[in-house]
Design a protein around this motif. Structure first.
Motif, PDB file in Angstrom:
ATOM      1  N   GLN A  61      20.283  99.482 -28.865  1.00  0.00           N
ATOM      2  CA  GLN A  61      18.894  99.882 -28.608  1.00  0.00           C
ATOM      3  C   GLN A  61      17.978  99.407 -29.743  1.00  0.00           C
ATOM      4  N   GLN A  62      18.422  99.572 -30.985  1.00  0.00           N
ATOM      5  CA  GLN A  62      17.619  99.113 -32.124  1.00  0.00           C
ATOM      6  C   GLN A  62      17.442  97.594 -32.076  1.00  0.00           C
ATOM      7  N   LEU A  63      18.516  96.867 -31.764  1.00  0.00           N
ATOM      8  CA  LEU A  63      18.419  95.406 -31.657  1.00  0.00           C
ATOM      9  C   LEU A  63      17.409  95.009 -30.598  1.00  0.00           C
ATOM     10  N   GLN A  64      17.423  95.692 -29.477  1.00  0.00           N
ATOM     11  CA  GLN A  64      16.477  95.404 -28.399  1.00  0.00           C
ATOM     12  C   GLN A  64      15.042  95.685 -28.850  1.00  0.00           C
ATOM     13  N   GLN A  65      14.843  96.785 -29.566  1.00  0.00           N
ATOM     14  CA  GLN A  65      13.502  97.127 -30.046  1.00  0.00           C
ATOM     15  C   GLN A  65      12.999  96.079 -31.046  1.00  0.00           C
ATOM     16  N   ILE A  66      13.872  95.616 -31.924  1.00  0.00           N
ATOM     17  CA  ILE A  66      13.480  94.585 -32.895  1.00  0.00           C
ATOM     18  C   ILE A  66      13.136  93.294 -32.161  1.00  0.00           C
ATOM     19  N   LYS A  67      13.932  92.958 -31.167  1.00  0.00           N
ATOM     20  CA  LYS A  67      13.660  91.765 -30.368  1.00  0.00           C
ATOM     21  C   LYS A  67      12.281  91.870 -29.720  1.00  0.00           C
ATOM     22  N   GLU A  68      11.935  93.029 -29.204  1.00  0.00           N
ATOM     23  CA  GLU A  68      10.641  93.235 -28.564  1.00  0.00           C
ATOM     24  C   GLU A  68       9.495  93.130 -29.583  1.00  0.00           C
ATOM     25  N   ILE A  69       9.683  93.701 -30.751  1.00  0.00           N
ATOM     26  CA  ILE A  69       8.663  93.612 -31.812  1.00  0.00           C
ATOM     27  C   ILE A  69       8.409  92.147 -32.153  1.00  0.00           C
ATOM     28  N   ARG A  70       9.480  91.417 -32.333  1.00  0.00           N
ATOM     29  CA  ARG A  70       9.365  89.998 -32.676  1.00  0.00           C
ATOM     30  C   ARG A  70       8.699  89.219 -31.548  1.00  0.00           C
ATOM     31  N   ALA A 120      -0.293  87.352 -42.918  1.00  0.00           N
ATOM     32  CA  ALA A 120       0.476  88.314 -43.714  1.00  0.00           C
ATOM     33  C   ALA A 120       0.333  89.724 -43.151  1.00  0.00           C
ATOM     34  N   ASP A 121      -0.849  90.065 -42.664  1.00  0.00           N
ATOM     35  CA  ASP A 121      -1.061  91.392 -42.068  1.00  0.00           C
ATOM     36  C   ASP A 121      -0.218  91.574 -40.805  1.00  0.00           C
ATOM     37  N   ILE A 122      -0.158  90.547 -39.973  1.00  0.00           N
ATOM     38  CA  ILE A 122       0.668  90.610 -38.757  1.00  0.00           C
ATOM     39  C   ILE A 122       2.128  90.821 -39.145  1.00  0.00           C
ATOM     40  N   GLN A 123       2.577  90.061 -40.121  1.00  0.00           N
ATOM     41  CA  GLN A 123       3.967  90.156 -40.560  1.00  0.00           C
ATOM     42  C   GLN A 123       4.261  91.527 -41.152  1.00  0.00           C
ATOM     43  N   PHE A 124       3.321  92.054 -41.901  1.00  0.00           N
ATOM     44  CA  PHE A 124       3.504  93.372 -42.494  1.00  0.00           C
ATOM     45  C   PHE A 124       3.565  94.454 -41.415  1.00  0.00           C
ATOM     46  N   GLU A 125       2.714  94.341 -40.418  1.00  0.00           N
ATOM     47  CA  GLU A 125       2.734  95.308 -39.318  1.00  0.00           C
ATOM     48  C   GLU A 125       4.075  95.257 -38.583  1.00  0.00           C
ATOM     49  N   ASN A 126       4.634  94.064 -38.428  1.00  0.00           N
ATOM     50  CA  ASN A 126       5.964  93.944 -37.823  1.00  0.00           C
ATOM     51  C   ASN A 126       7.007  94.649 -38.672  1.00  0.00           C
ATOM     52  N   THR A 127       6.906  94.471 -39.975  1.00  0.00           N
ATOM     53  CA  THR A 127       7.848  95.124 -40.881  1.00  0.00           C
ATOM     54  C   THR A 127       7.752  96.637 -40.743  1.00  0.00           C
ATOM     55  N   ILE A 130       9.382  97.713 -37.462  1.00  0.00           N
ATOM     56  CA  ILE A 130      10.846  97.678 -37.560  1.00  0.00           C
ATOM     57  C   ILE A 130      11.335  98.844 -38.404  1.00  0.00           C
ATOM     58  N   ARG A 131      10.648  99.123 -39.469  1.00  0.00           N
ATOM     59  CA  ARG A 131      11.027 100.239 -40.346  1.00  0.00           C
ATOM     60  C   ARG A 131      11.109 101.541 -39.562  1.00  0.00           C
ATOM     61  N   GLU A 132      10.197 101.718 -38.618  1.00  0.00           N
ATOM     62  CA  GLU A 132      10.134 102.958 -37.839  1.00  0.00           C
ATOM     63  C   GLU A 132      11.375 103.189 -36.982  1.00  0.00           C
ATOM     64  N   ILE A 133      12.061 102.135 -36.606  1.00  0.00           N
ATOM     65  CA  ILE A 133      13.227 102.318 -35.738  1.00  0.00           C
ATOM     66  C   ILE A 133      14.533 102.425 -36.524  1.00  0.00           C
ATOM     67  N   LEU A 134      14.460 102.286 -37.844  1.00  0.00           N
ATOM     68  CA  LEU A 134      15.657 102.345 -38.678  1.00  0.00           C
ATOM     69  C   LEU A 134      15.884 103.748 -39.221  1.00  0.00           C
ATOM     70  N   GLN A 138      19.657 102.515 -43.124  1.00  0.00           N
ATOM     71  CA  GLN A 138      19.275 101.179 -42.689  1.00  0.00           C
ATOM     72  C   GLN A 138      17.987 100.722 -43.367  1.00  0.00           C
ATOM     73  N   ARG A 139      17.066 101.650 -43.555  1.00  0.00           N
ATOM     74  CA  ARG A 139      15.818 101.318 -44.246  1.00  0.00           C
ATOM     75  C   ARG A 139      16.097 100.842 -45.672  1.00  0.00           C
ATOM     76  N   GLN A 140      17.009 101.514 -46.336  1.00  0.00           N
ATOM     77  CA  GLN A 140      17.343 101.131 -47.706  1.00  0.00           C
ATOM     78  C   GLN A 140      17.916  99.713 -47.740  1.00  0.00           C
ATOM     79  N   LYS A 141      18.837  99.435 -46.842  1.00  0.00           N
ATOM     80  CA  LYS A 141      19.432  98.092 -46.777  1.00  0.00           C
ATOM     81  C   LYS A 141      18.376  97.048 -46.415  1.00  0.00           C
ATOM     82  N   PHE A 142      17.504  97.410 -45.485  1.00  0.00           N
ATOM     83  CA  PHE A 142      16.425  96.526 -45.051  1.00  0.00           C
ATOM     84  C   PHE A 142      15.513  96.191 -46.230  1.00  0.00           C
TER      85      PHE A 142
END
Length: 160
Positions: A61-70, A120-127, A130-134, A138-142
């Motif tokens: 599910q997390q992989l799918q959510q990251i794929k959707e964000i990207r 950079a703002d778009i990329q940061f918003e993506n980050t 993604i952080r929200e689903i970890l 996982q956040r620490q490793k990320f």
């Protein structure tokens, strides 16, 4: 007249050098890791076993959510990247030409800075997304992975 041309050329070279320096990966560029699609080009620090995403032990599910964000930001990122390349070429042409004023060159440079900030703002918003689903681990490793340079150059600190 010669001094004016030399001065304009010097400013142009400095502006171009600054543009190139700004285009190099920065802190925000490390966040691109989260949304940059994998390409066939070999990249350092990417293992053949699935790369850094496997290190996070994500659920399907997390992989799918990251794929959707990207996927949602892929078009915007591509458009901004293309816009940066185009404006950098325009800046190059202004600097190389003889008719542009200092103000025109500076304006083009400022346009490039603005688009880079938008990217950079778009990329940061993506980050952040993604952080929200970890989970916390996982956040620490990320975060560790995002801010870590080449692990071979920066071995982990040993705690005594």
């Amino acid at each position: 007249m010669l001094i004016r041309r030399v001065s304009i050329l010097a400013v142009g070279i400095i502006a171009l050098g600054s543009t190139i320096a700004l285009y190099k990966p920065t802190l925000f560029s490390h966040q691109v890791i989260a949304q940059t699609p994998t390409r066939s080009v070999t990249r350092p620090n990417r293992g053949k076993s699935g790369g850094w995403l496997k290190e996070l032990n994500l659920t399907s599910q997390q992989l799918q959510q990251i794929k959707e964000i990207r996927h949602q930001s892929k078009q915007q990122i591509a458009q901004k990247s293309q816009e940066i390349r185009q404006r950098q070429q325009e800046l190059h042409d202004l600097i190389a030409g003889t008719t542009a004023t200092k103000e025109q060159v500076r304006d083009k440079y400022n346009q490039i800075k603005l688009v880079k900030r938008q990217l950079a703002d778009i990329q940061f918003e993506n980050t952040l997304a993604i952080r929200e689903i970890l989970n916390p681990e996982q956040r620490q490793k990320f975060a560790d992975r995002m801010y870590k340079k080449n692990p071979r150059q920066n071995p982990p600190a040993q705690h005594n």
